[in-house]
Design an enzyme around this catalytic site. Sequence first.
Site, mmCIF file in Angstrom:
data_model
loop_
_atom_site.group_PDB
_atom_site.id
_atom_site.type_symbol
_atom_site.label_atom_id
_atom_site.label_comp_id
_atom_site.label_asym_id
_atom_site.label_seq_id
_atom_site.Cartn_x
_atom_site.Cartn_y
_atom_site.Cartn_z
ATOM 1 N N ARG A 16 -5.320 -7.334 -2.941
ATOM 2 C CA ARG A 16 -3.877 -7.345 -2.646
ATOM 3 C C ARG A 16 -3.645 -6.578 -1.329
ATOM 4 O O ARG A 16 -4.604 -6.117 -0.698
ATOM 5 C CB ARG A 16 -3.102 -6.691 -3.797
ATOM 6 N N ASP A 37 -12.902 -5.704 -5.345
ATOM 7 C CA ASP A 37 -11.818 -4.820 -5.805
ATOM 8 C C ASP A 37 -12.091 -4.469 -7.262
ATOM 9 O O ASP A 37 -13.003 -5.045 -7.887
ATOM 10 C CB ASP A 37 -10.446 -5.520 -5.668
ATOM 11 N N ASP A 60 -16.387 -1.503 -7.715
ATOM 12 C CA ASP A 60 -15.813 -0.193 -7.424
ATOM 13 C C ASP A 60 -16.633 0.378 -6.260
ATOM 14 O O ASP A 60 -17.857 0.523 -6.384
ATOM 15 C CB ASP A 60 -15.929 0.689 -8.682
ATOM 16 N N VAL A 61 -15.959 0.690 -5.152
ATOM 17 C CA VAL A 61 -16.687 1.079 -3.926
ATOM 18 C C VAL A 61 -17.529 2.346 -4.074
ATOM 19 O O VAL A 61 -18.364 2.638 -3.221
ATOM 20 C CB VAL A 61 -15.739 1.260 -2.717
ATOM 21 N N ASN A 86 -11.624 -1.158 3.431
ATOM 22 C CA ASN A 86 -10.165 -1.136 3.255
ATOM 23 C C ASN A 86 -9.748 -0.477 1.938
ATOM 24 O O ASN A 86 -8.631 0.032 1.825
ATOM 25 C CB ASN A 86 -9.668 -2.594 3.310
ATOM 26 N N TYR A 151 -5.945 13.153 0.559
ATOM 27 C CA TYR A 151 -5.917 11.884 1.306
ATOM 28 C C TYR A 151 -6.212 12.155 2.778
ATOM 29 O O TYR A 151 -7.029 11.475 3.394
ATOM 30 C CB TYR A 151 -4.553 11.230 1.121
ATOM 31 N N LYS A 155 -9.149 10.639 5.317
ATOM 32 C CA LYS A 155 -8.819 9.772 6.450
ATOM 33 C C LYS A 155 -9.258 10.396 7.783
ATOM 34 O O LYS A 155 -9.616 9.680 8.718
ATOM 35 C CB LYS A 155 -7.323 9.424 6.439
ATOM 36 N N THR A 186 3.362 -1.940 1.340
ATOM 37 C CA THR A 186 2.465 -2.502 0.325
ATOM 38 C C THR A 186 2.690 -1.703 -0.963
ATOM 39 O O THR A 186 3.458 -0.733 -0.987
ATOM 40 C CB THR A 186 0.979 -2.364 0.730
HETATM 41 N N1 LIG Z 1 0.321 1.247 2.923
HETATM 42 C C1 LIG Z 1 0.313 2.244 3.784
HETATM 43 O O1 LIG Z 1 1.364 2.803 4.104
HETATM 44 C C2 LIG Z 1 -0.987 2.717 4.401
HETATM 45 C C3 LIG Z 1 -0.919 3.564 5.513
HETATM 46 C C4 LIG Z 1 -2.097 3.990 6.119
HETATM 47 C C5 LIG Z 1 -3.311 3.585 5.628
HETATM 48 N N2 LIG Z 1 -3.365 2.758 4.539
HETATM 49 C C6 LIG Z 1 -4.678 2.362 4.061
HETATM 50 O O2 LIG Z 1 -4.779 0.955 4.064
HETATM 51 C C7 LIG Z 1 -5.756 0.543 3.086
HETATM 52 C C8 LIG Z 1 -5.186 -0.600 2.261
HETATM 53 O O3 LIG Z 1 -4.085 -0.135 1.504
HETATM 54 P P1 LIG Z 1 -2.799 -1.046 1.163
HETATM 55 O O4 LIG Z 1 -1.675 -0.525 1.953
HETATM 56 O O5 LIG Z 1 -3.142 -2.470 1.283
HETATM 57 O O6 LIG Z 1 -2.530 -0.624 -0.364
HETATM 58 P P2 LIG Z 1 -3.011 -1.268 -1.740
HETATM 59 O O7 LIG Z 1 -2.905 -0.196 -2.751
HETATM 60 O O8 LIG Z 1 -2.292 -2.535 -1.975
HETATM 61 O O9 LIG Z 1 -4.553 -1.656 -1.487
HETATM 62 C C9 LIG Z 1 -5.621 -0.790 -1.780
HETATM 63 C C10 LIG Z 1 -6.641 -1.600 -2.560
HETATM 64 O O10 LIG Z 1 -7.803 -0.766 -2.804
HETATM 65 C C11 LIG Z 1 -8.223 -1.019 -4.130
HETATM 66 N N3 LIG Z 1 -9.033 0.068 -4.660
HETATM 67 C C12 LIG Z 1 -8.615 1.298 -5.049
HETATM 68 N N4 LIG Z 1 -9.646 1.999 -5.538
HETATM 69 C C13 LIG Z 1 -10.746 1.185 -5.454
HETATM 70 C C14 LIG Z 1 -12.122 1.356 -5.799
HETATM 71 N N5 LIG Z 1 -12.582 2.484 -6.346
HETATM 72 N N6 LIG Z 1 -12.958 0.326 -5.557
HETATM 73 C C15 LIG Z 1 -12.503 -0.826 -5.016
HETATM 74 N N7 LIG Z 1 -11.228 -1.036 -4.668
HETATM 75 C C16 LIG Z 1 -10.357 -0.034 -4.896
HETATM 76 C C17 LIG Z 1 -6.925 -1.210 -4.903
HETATM 77 O O11 LIG Z 1 -7.139 -1.826 -6.165
HETATM 78 C C18 LIG Z 1 -6.106 -2.051 -3.927
HETATM 79 O O12 LIG Z 1 -6.304 -3.428 -4.125
HETATM 80 C C19 LIG Z 1 -6.102 1.799 2.291
HETATM 81 O O13 LIG Z 1 -7.332 2.334 2.747
HETATM 82 C C20 LIG Z 1 -4.971 2.747 2.640
HETATM 83 O O14 LIG Z 1 -5.348 4.109 2.508
HETATM 84 C C21 LIG Z 1 -2.228 2.321 3.920
#
Ligand SMILES: NC(=O)c1ccc[n+]([C@@H]2O[C@H](COP(=O)([O-])OP(=O)(O)OC[C@H]3O[C@@H](n4cnc5c(N)ncnc54)[C@H](O)[C@@H]3O)[C@@H](O)[C@H]2O)c1
Length: 243
Positions: A16, A37, A60-61, A86, A151, A155, A186
Amino acid sequence: MGRFQGSTVLISGGARGQGAVEARLIVAEGGCVLLTDILDAEGEALAAELGPAARFLHHDVTEEAGWARAVSAAEALGPLRGLVNNAGIYIPKTLMETDAALFERHTRINQLGCFLGMQAVVPAMERAGHGSIVNISSTAGLRGSPGAIAYSATKWALRGMTKAAAIDLAPRGIRVNSVHPGPIDTEMLKIRTPEENAVRTRLVPMQRNGTAEEVAKLVLFLLSEDSSYMTGAELAIDGGASL
Ligand SMILES: NC(=O)c1ccc[n+]([C@@H]2O[C@H](COP(=O)([O-])OP(=O)(O)OC[C@H]3O[C@@H](n4cnc5c(N)ncnc54)[C@H](O)[C@@H]3O)[C@@H](O)[C@H]2O)c1
């Protein structure tokens, strides 16, 4: 002919959000995607929607052996030339609210997962002739981020790991860059109330959140040969939030 014709990209956390949009755009440009995922229903549904160019694998990563399975599944689709690290979690707590377990959970998923992923894809990318790794960090990896110490730690780590890996992997024909999104609409942001998110959006010079599509376009640029002389770079995509 699309930029990704004949290439496969592995996207962790791709069921997602940003990863799912990246998968759609890569397939639209002729590539294949291996989505991983822990959200099986969403991942399977997305892969079915994308057709034979996509496959979903539960992973799971933090599981090292699972990375080898993911790389094999990706290579079954075609030469592995891209990895988007990601997958991530965001459970914001201040220094005094964060316990060791929460800190370690962020470290294992966001940081160790990225390390294992980079290591796992190298032989496959060498077999493919070249490769590009994109590590999804955050503006929380560029400056102090309020109320999210665990977090932020991960990062910032991704930013440094990207540069170290870029040097290590350049002789092998593999580029490594980091992307630093600001607030992106998201599911991840739903951990905060709409009011809390509105306060944060007002701090963005462009006065809005970004979209997953905007981040995906940058990620595709870094994955593609359009960025062939870029490695070790850190690119903010944040409406000016990190300025
Ligand atoms: N949305 C924001 O505002 C934002 C800002 C900066 C960075 N990010 C980064 O962008 C990336 C994507 O996030 P997003 O915004 O699409 O949110 P999201 O929560 O929709 O996507 C994160 C995905 O990672 C998966 N995930 C979590 N733990 C996991 C694990 N142990 N193994 C495998 N998959 C796992 C989740 O199930 C999810 O599908 C992330 O790394 C997040 O930290 C997001």
